[in-house]
Design a protein around this motif. Sequence first.
Motif, PDB file in Angstrom:
ATOM      1  N   ILE A   1       0.879  -1.341  -0.005  1.00  0.00           N
ATOM      2  CA  ILE A   1       0.032  -0.132  -0.079  1.00  0.00           C
ATOM      3  C   ILE A   1       0.937   1.285  -0.007  1.00  0.00           C
ATOM      4  CG2 ILE A   1      -1.835   1.312   1.223  1.00  0.00           C
ATOM      5  CD1 ILE A   1      -2.804  -1.408   2.217  1.00  0.00           C
ATOM      6  N   LEU A   2       2.069   1.097   0.704  1.00  0.00           N
ATOM      7  CA  LEU A   2       2.830   2.383   0.910  1.00  0.00           C
ATOM      8  C   LEU A   2       3.625   2.762  -0.316  1.00  0.00           C
ATOM      9  CD1 LEU A   2       4.387   2.057   4.447  1.00  0.00           C
ATOM     10  CD2 LEU A   2       2.248   3.316   3.598  1.00  0.00           C
ATOM     11  N   ARG A   3       3.755   1.482  -1.100  1.00  0.00           N
ATOM     12  CA  ARG A   3       4.520   1.771  -2.349  1.00  0.00           C
ATOM     13  C   ARG A   3       3.556   2.493  -3.491  1.00  0.00           C
ATOM     14  NH1 ARG A   3       8.999   2.613  -4.259  1.00  0.00           N
ATOM     15  NH2 ARG A   3       9.832   0.918  -2.399  1.00  0.00           N
ATOM     16  N   GLU A   4       2.073   2.047  -3.232  1.00  0.00           N
ATOM     17  CA  GLU A   4       1.275   2.691  -4.283  1.00  0.00           C
ATOM     18  C   GLU A   4       1.119   4.070  -3.887  1.00  0.00           C
ATOM     19  OE1 GLU A   4      -2.368   0.624  -3.925  1.00  0.00           O
ATOM     20  OE2 GLU A   4      -1.664  -1.509  -4.572  1.00  0.00           O
ATOM     21  N   ILE A   5       1.289   4.519  -2.725  1.00  0.00           N
ATOM     22  CA  ILE A   5       1.074   5.933  -2.181  1.00  0.00           C
ATOM     23  C   ILE A   5       2.418   6.707  -2.685  1.00  0.00           C
ATOM     24  CG2 ILE A   5       1.112   7.515  -0.101  1.00  0.00           C
ATOM     25  CD1 ILE A   5      -0.472   5.310   1.345  1.00  0.00           C
ATOM     26  N   ALA A   6       3.427   6.216  -2.730  1.00  0.00           N
ATOM     27  CA  ALA A   6       4.703   6.696  -3.296  1.00  0.00           C
ATOM     28  C   ALA A   6       4.687   6.973  -4.627  1.00  0.00           C
ATOM     29  CB  ALA A   6       5.881   6.009  -2.726  1.00  0.00           C
ATOM     30  N   SER A   7       4.025   6.051  -5.412  1.00  0.00           N
ATOM     31  CA  SER A   7       4.091   6.434  -6.911  1.00  0.00           C
ATOM     32  C   SER A   7       3.072   7.388  -7.106  1.00  0.00           C
ATOM     33  CB  SER A   7       3.238   5.042  -7.545  1.00  0.00           C
ATOM     34  OG  SER A   7       4.414   3.842  -7.142  1.00  0.00           O
ATOM     35  N   TYR A   8       1.832   7.561  -6.326  1.00  0.00           N
ATOM     36  CA  TYR A   8       0.829   8.662  -6.644  1.00  0.00           C
ATOM     37  C   TYR A   8       1.673   9.959  -6.320  1.00  0.00           C
ATOM     38  CZ  TYR A   8      -3.128  11.689  -5.776  1.00  0.00           C
ATOM     39  OH  TYR A   8      -3.860  12.617  -6.151  1.00  0.00           O
ATOM     40  N   LEU A   9       2.426  10.198  -5.281  1.00  0.00           N
ATOM     41  CA  LEU A   9       2.989  11.433  -4.922  1.00  0.00           C
ATOM     42  C   LEU A   9       4.103  11.769  -6.060  1.00  0.00           C
ATOM     43  CD1 LEU A   9       3.603  11.040  -0.954  1.00  0.00           C
ATOM     44  CD2 LEU A   9       1.967  12.325  -2.303  1.00  0.00           C
ATOM     45  N   ASP A  10       4.833  10.739  -6.602  1.00  0.00           N
ATOM     46  CA  ASP A  10       5.792  10.976  -7.429  1.00  0.00           C
ATOM     47  C   ASP A  10       5.094  11.430  -8.821  1.00  0.00           C
ATOM     48  OD1 ASP A  10       7.589  10.372  -5.984  1.00  0.00           O
ATOM     49  OD2 ASP A  10       7.821   7.993  -6.667  1.00  0.00           O
ATOM     50  N   ALA A  11       4.002  10.716  -8.971  1.00  0.00           N
ATOM     51  CA  ALA A  11       3.260  11.288 -10.258  1.00  0.00           C
ATOM     52  C   ALA A  11       2.643  12.709 -10.415  1.00  0.00           C
ATOM     53  CB  ALA A  11       2.202  10.236 -10.782  1.00  0.00           C
ATOM     54  N   HIS A  12       2.119  12.931  -9.064  1.00  0.00           N
ATOM     55  CA  HIS A  12       1.376  14.154  -9.092  1.00  0.00           C
ATOM     56  C   HIS A  12       2.331  15.312  -8.364  1.00  0.00           C
ATOM     57  CE1 HIS A  12      -1.904  11.282  -9.638  1.00  0.00           C
ATOM     58  NE2 HIS A  12      -2.791  12.324  -9.931  1.00  0.00           N
ATOM     59  N   ILE A  13       3.218  15.011  -7.408  1.00  0.00           N
ATOM     60  CA  ILE A  13       4.055  16.245  -6.885  1.00  0.00           C
ATOM     61  C   ILE A  13       5.644  15.934  -7.629  1.00  0.00           C
ATOM     62  CG2 ILE A  13       5.060  17.130  -5.017  1.00  0.00           C
ATOM     63  CD1 ILE A  13       2.622  16.134  -3.407  1.00  0.00           C
ATOM     64  N   GLY A  14       5.986  15.035  -7.337  1.00  0.00           N
ATOM     65  CA  GLY A  14       7.379  15.064  -7.842  1.00  0.00           C
ATOM     66  C   GLY A  14       8.368  15.584  -7.099  1.00  0.00           C
ATOM     67  N   ASN A  15       8.337  16.701  -6.666  1.00  0.00           N
ATOM     68  CA  ASN A  15       9.531  17.444  -6.252  1.00  0.00           C
ATOM     69  C   ASN A  15       9.558  16.928  -4.567  1.00  0.00           C
ATOM     70  OD1 ASN A  15      10.561  19.925  -4.694  1.00  0.00           O
ATOM     71  ND2 ASN A  15      10.505  20.648  -6.538  1.00  0.00           N
TER      72      ASN A  15
END
Length: 563
Positions: free
Chosen positions: A429-443
């Motif tokens: 689950i945490l890996r999915e959240i990380a992918s979401y943050l990378d895709a929408h924030i990135g910085n």
Amino acid sequence: MSGGVLKTNYVSYQLNKLTQRRGLSRASSLGLYSNNSLSARASRLLYRDALLARAQDNPKASDNQLQELETSSGECDPLCSVDDTKSQQFAANQPKTDLLKAVAIFAAAGTGAIAINHAWVAENQDLAMALLFGIGYAGIIFEESLAFNKSGVGLLMAVSLWVIRSIGAPSSDIVVSELSHASAEVSEIVFFLLGAMTIVEIIDAHQGFKLVTDNITTRKPRTLLWVVGIVTFLLSSVLDNLTSTIVMVSLLRKLVPPSEYRKLLGGVVVIAANAGGAWTPIGDVTTTMLWIHGQVSTLQTMKDLFVPSAISLAVPLALMSLTSDVNGTGQSTEDVMASEQMAPRGKLVFSVGIGALVFVPVFKALTGLPPYMGVLLGLGVLWVLTDAIHYGESEKLKVPQALSRIDTQGALFFLGILLSVSSLEAAGILREIASYLDAHIGNIELIAGAIGVVSAIIDNVPLVAATMGMYDLSTFPQDSEFWQLVAYCAGTGGSMLIIGSAAGVAFMGMEKADFFWYFRKVSGFAFAGYAAGIAAYIAIHNLDISLPATLAQVPFLSGPGGS
């Protein structure tokens, strides 16, 4: 001076500290605490421990005194209840508390009923775990209203999450392997905390911190503001921020009379304790977690985070120095600390205890063993030392008594939270959240900064644990900008609200400072320091300052061994 007289004087001093500590423990657990209830409980504890101390000093009278302790005056026995159930405030809040408890229990029961349905869990494991984690975390946040201790909620949540994980996993062998791996990592942190807290308690029992506080002699408001901040900053870099706050607020009570100015100094202590703990591996729980798991190393963290952490304190101090609360304050108080007596061989115990804590990073670098082994080594040395120098003297100065005073429920809370987060990591689950943050924030600066802001509302331990599960060392290597910013932001971000850190909650309980007073008087200064520290880190990091050649040649401060 005879042993009995010395012991009686020392016990009298320790009783005062004991009532503060136990009252603080409750305040730390509940966030807010009834003044009447705390006073009543402190009185009962003081009466009980005074009887026990007199019984130990006078064996002939011990039976009568113990009998008096058990049958005293028809009132509630000091051990029978933590809360004053006769309180009118408690009775007035009872219906509301019962209703909230009922809602929480029904929610937990409903989640449990869903979990029993194996087929649904197998198909919706992520949703089931997210719901359970949300309910459990809500129970932790609103523990005061629900009257549930957060340690118990955390442990229940951890076990329940792993049960759901076992239902939804392909096989039980996979879950057992994941749980064994998670338990090994979590136990390192718990053992480290228990060892470090015990060492600090032993030093405190000998009044070792008096060596630090005795050197604060100024009474000029602006100068005292800076001195208190700097001393707390340095003290918190070796001790944890909670202990540093307790020591410094206790000092302020002896230096400054009750006033708005003293409360403002307490706010400075909170900011300084969090800032000082962020730049060393042993100064804050979150930095310790990152250090133990290899995200940050010893010297690189200290070198890169010292200036941002110092700026996060210097900016609030400079701004507070310009306010009328500081400039318009006159101090004319006498020093009453001279009446306190240090325990026998207190200087020796202080030196060995602090040396044991400072030696932990060196031990890890020299041996390659986990940090908790270094703490246990220091505890063992201090244990044998106190047994030797206090042979035949008071047991209150020895390790067994210190073990009875450490915050074990806090350690169990960390255990429950870290095991809960590890279950989310195992489920992906945490890996999915990380992918979401990378895709929408990135910085990465924005992500780390957001973690610090959220840590002012939510406990920073689960936030950092979740971040460690979201990103691994292959994504961000050791001592990368991301991990160092997480250490800084999670450590200092909690200063923005009084409930955002253990130091703030301790200050709230000891000085009766409320949420809105802190928000009006301190939060703005804390946020300014927080933002300035991030800006300073980014500026220094972009300059790419290298380690001086003379330091780089020191074996245990450079290379892989410095981690």
